[in-house]
Design a protein around this motif. Structure first.
Motif, PDB file in Angstrom:
ATOM      1  N   SER A 180      -6.063 -62.970 -33.734  1.00  0.00           N
ATOM      2  CA  SER A 180      -5.576 -62.460 -35.016  1.00  0.00           C
ATOM      3  C   SER A 180      -5.774 -60.953 -35.133  1.00  0.00           C
ATOM      4  CB  SER A 180      -6.277 -63.180 -36.167  1.00  0.00           C
ATOM      5  OG  SER A 180      -7.673 -62.999 -36.115  1.00  0.00           O
ATOM      6  N   GLU A 181      -6.885 -60.434 -34.563  1.00  0.00           N
ATOM      7  CA  GLU A 181      -7.160 -59.008 -34.654  1.00  0.00           C
ATOM      8  C   GLU A 181      -6.158 -58.191 -33.843  1.00  0.00           C
ATOM      9  OE1 GLU A 181     -10.824 -61.436 -35.255  1.00  0.00           O
ATOM     10  OE2 GLU A 181      -9.237 -61.353 -33.735  1.00  0.00           O
ATOM     11  N   HIS A 182      -5.902 -58.612 -32.622  1.00  0.00           N
ATOM     12  CA  HIS A 182      -4.990 -57.845 -31.770  1.00  0.00           C
ATOM     13  C   HIS A 182      -3.542 -57.978 -32.223  1.00  0.00           C
ATOM     14  CE1 HIS A 182      -8.646 -58.612 -29.422  1.00  0.00           C
ATOM     15  NE2 HIS A 182      -8.458 -57.386 -28.993  1.00  0.00           N
ATOM     16  N   ASN A 183      -3.217 -59.143 -32.737  1.00  0.00           N
ATOM     17  CA  ASN A 183      -1.881 -59.310 -33.288  1.00  0.00           C
ATOM     18  C   ASN A 183      -1.695 -58.406 -34.504  1.00  0.00           C
ATOM     19  OD1 ASN A 183      -0.039 -60.982 -35.393  1.00  0.00           O
ATOM     20  ND2 ASN A 183       0.686 -61.264 -33.298  1.00  0.00           N
ATOM     21  N   ALA A 184      -2.750 -58.275 -35.325  1.00  0.00           N
ATOM     22  CA  ALA A 184      -2.688 -57.390 -36.483  1.00  0.00           C
ATOM     23  C   ALA A 184      -2.491 -55.944 -36.051  1.00  0.00           C
ATOM     24  CB  ALA A 184      -3.969 -57.528 -37.305  1.00  0.00           C
ATOM     25  N   ILE A 242     -12.876 -54.939 -25.423  1.00  0.00           N
ATOM     26  CA  ILE A 242     -12.403 -54.732 -24.051  1.00  0.00           C
ATOM     27  C   ILE A 242     -10.934 -55.129 -23.933  1.00  0.00           C
ATOM     28  CG2 ILE A 242     -12.740 -55.412 -21.641  1.00  0.00           C
ATOM     29  CD1 ILE A 242     -15.724 -55.924 -22.428  1.00  0.00           C
ATOM     30  N   GLU A 243     -10.564 -56.244 -24.550  1.00  0.00           N
ATOM     31  CA  GLU A 243      -9.168 -56.689 -24.543  1.00  0.00           C
ATOM     32  C   GLU A 243      -8.269 -55.633 -25.180  1.00  0.00           C
ATOM     33  OE1 GLU A 243      -6.416 -60.463 -26.083  1.00  0.00           O
ATOM     34  OE2 GLU A 243      -8.431 -60.176 -26.876  1.00  0.00           O
ATOM     35  N   ALA A 244      -8.715 -55.068 -26.289  1.00  0.00           N
ATOM     36  CA  ALA A 244      -7.908 -54.062 -26.985  1.00  0.00           C
ATOM     37  C   ALA A 244      -7.690 -52.824 -26.123  1.00  0.00           C
ATOM     38  CB  ALA A 244      -8.573 -53.679 -28.307  1.00  0.00           C
ATOM     39  N   LYS A 287      -8.473 -64.104 -24.046  1.00  0.00           N
ATOM     40  CA  LYS A 287      -8.897 -62.708 -23.887  1.00  0.00           C
ATOM     41  C   LYS A 287      -9.608 -62.468 -22.569  1.00  0.00           C
ATOM     42  CE  LYS A 287     -11.301 -62.910 -27.664  1.00  0.00           C
ATOM     43  NZ  LYS A 287     -11.168 -64.362 -27.957  1.00  0.00           N
ATOM     44  N   GLU A 288     -10.232 -63.530 -22.012  1.00  0.00           N
ATOM     45  CA  GLU A 288     -10.981 -63.372 -20.776  1.00  0.00           C
ATOM     46  C   GLU A 288     -10.104 -62.927 -19.611  1.00  0.00           C
ATOM     47  OE1 GLU A 288     -13.250 -66.071 -23.486  1.00  0.00           O
ATOM     48  OE2 GLU A 288     -11.161 -65.957 -22.818  1.00  0.00           O
ATOM     49  N   SER A 289      -8.811 -63.205 -19.675  1.00  0.00           N
ATOM     50  CA  SER A 289      -7.914 -62.744 -18.614  1.00  0.00           C
ATOM     51  C   SER A 289      -7.932 -61.229 -18.489  1.00  0.00           C
ATOM     52  CB  SER A 289      -6.481 -63.228 -18.891  1.00  0.00           C
ATOM     53  OG  SER A 289      -6.383 -64.626 -18.765  1.00  0.00           O
TER      54      SER A 289
END
Length: 395
Positions: free
Chosen positions: A151-155, A228-230, A125-127
């Motif tokens: 798992s959260e972002h894949n969901a 932030i990733e999302a 996620k740091e990328s």
């Protein structure tokens, strides 16, 4: 047959990835494996999976790996350092790249894979926290496929319609609901948090993970970084993202729509599910994960995160709203603070103090149009600031 490079193959995500790949030998071939310093485990993986290339981030570890594999028939080419990791990420034989290197160290090889037009299975996620605009531009310019592994972002990805990249509002999305287990201290009195030991912080109640991400889960900084990733993955702002504490970790995240519908992805807490989803997408295949037994689960609980207990989550939301270099500084300060906590140089609440003071002490700037080297320079400056704060105000 699809060639797969696994960046960070000796960590928990890497091990789960290799388990899924081994279930589908007719479809995938492991062409490259990388690790930081875990020579013995990477050597064992090389003997089993027979990659053509292996890389160690640490040059001395690479020399030891070469010695261990010296007598092996068909031994892989051994690479080392950041350059070696980047070479693995762009191998022509690797159509898919699992980006599972922890922390800022994963940025360069993950970005290299995106620039090479790979299917990037992003567990780093740091990328996106450090270089979201640069990374997403690289994906678009090279025609890469970016599939989330957290798992959260894949969901969330599974709960969104295919046209979501045109804008969440256009497809009727009101809110993204990111679930968090709350970590091991969600029910502790806040005045006890100063007594938390590294061993306690690393004992996650649900997931088996490395030290750094386990501490981040205990502070909820991991969830803040995921916010932030999302934002980057789904083209939205933090105002459309809500974090919900869900101790069972059965619902991995949800998407709320304008018509009142809420779609959720449920499953046993096992990273092989999102890994298998991304490897097979848009198809589905066996991951090795047992089906969810809702009767055995029995109940699903939810609560709002306590700001007093989880100040790191609030700091991450503030950085997301500020934009510019703020998320990069947040991540750098957190990595320094977590390392200091694990070394016994700051207490558990000190992680949030160091991050907050680093953010306050750093002049934020726009990162629009900034190249990779400029972002890495900003990262190093933030780390130096955080280290100085730890020296000046220990504990």
């Amino acid at each position: 047959m699809i060639g797969v490079a696994v960046l960070g193959s000796t960590g928990s995500i890497g091990l789960s990835t290799l388990d899924v790949l081994a279930r589908h030998p007719e479809r995938f071939r492991v062409v490259a494996l990388t690790a930081h310093r875990n020579v013995e485990r990477l050597a064992d993986q090389c003997r089993r999976y027979r990659p053509q290339v292996a890389a160690m981030a640490d040059p001395e570890a690479a020399r030891r790996l070469a010695s261990l594999l010296g007598g092996m028939a068909g031994a892989p080419e051994i690479l080392s350092g950041v350059d070696g990791l980047e070479q693995v990420a762009v191998l022509p034989e690797a159509g898919y790249v699992m980006a599972a290197i922890v922390g800022a160290a994963g940025l360069r090889p993950s970005l290299a894979a995106a620039r090479a037009g790979k299917r990037v299975l992003l567990a780093n996620k740091e990328s996106l926290v450090m270089a979201g605009a640069l990374f997403m531009d690289a994906v678009a310019d090279a025609g890469a496929e970016l599939l989330p592994i957290d798992s959260e972002h894949n969901a969330i990805f599974q709960c969104l319609p295919g046209g979501f990249r045109a804008g969440l509002a256009k497809v009727g999305v009101e809110q993204i609901l990111l679930t968090a287990s709350g970590g091991p201290f969600r029910d502790w009195p806040t005045d006890r948090l100063a007594t938390v030991t590294p061993a306690q912080a690393c004992a996650h109640p649900v997931w088996s993970m490395g030290q750094k991400i386990s501490v981040d889960s205990a502070t909820l900084m991991n969830k803040g970084l995921e916010v932030i990733e999302a934002c980057w993955l789904f083209g939205t702002g933090p105002e459309r993202i809500t974090v919900v504490v869900h101790p069972q970790s059965t619902i991995h995240s949800l998407v709320q729509y304008k018509d009142g519908s809420v779609l959720a992805e449920l499953g046993n807490p096992d990273m092989r599910t999102p890994i298998a989803h991304a490897l097979a997408w848009p198809e589905r295949f066996d991951s090795g994960v047992a089906p969810l037994d809702l009767v055995a689960v029995g109940r699903l609980d939810f609560q709002a995160p306590d700001p007093a207990r989880f100040p790191c989550l609030q700091l991450a939301f503030e950085a997301a709203r500020a934009g510019g270099s703020a998320p990069l500084v947040l991540n750098a300060a957190n990595e320094v603070a977590v390392a200091a906590f694990l070394d016994g140089r700051v207490d558990f609440p000190g992680i949030a103090r160091v991050v907050a003071e680093t953010l306050q002490s750093t002049a934020m700037q726009s990162v629009e149009g900034q190249g990779l080297e400029a972002l890495i320079a900003l990262d190093q400056q933030a780390r130096a600031t955080a280290e100085q704060i730890i020296v000046d105000v220990p504990g």
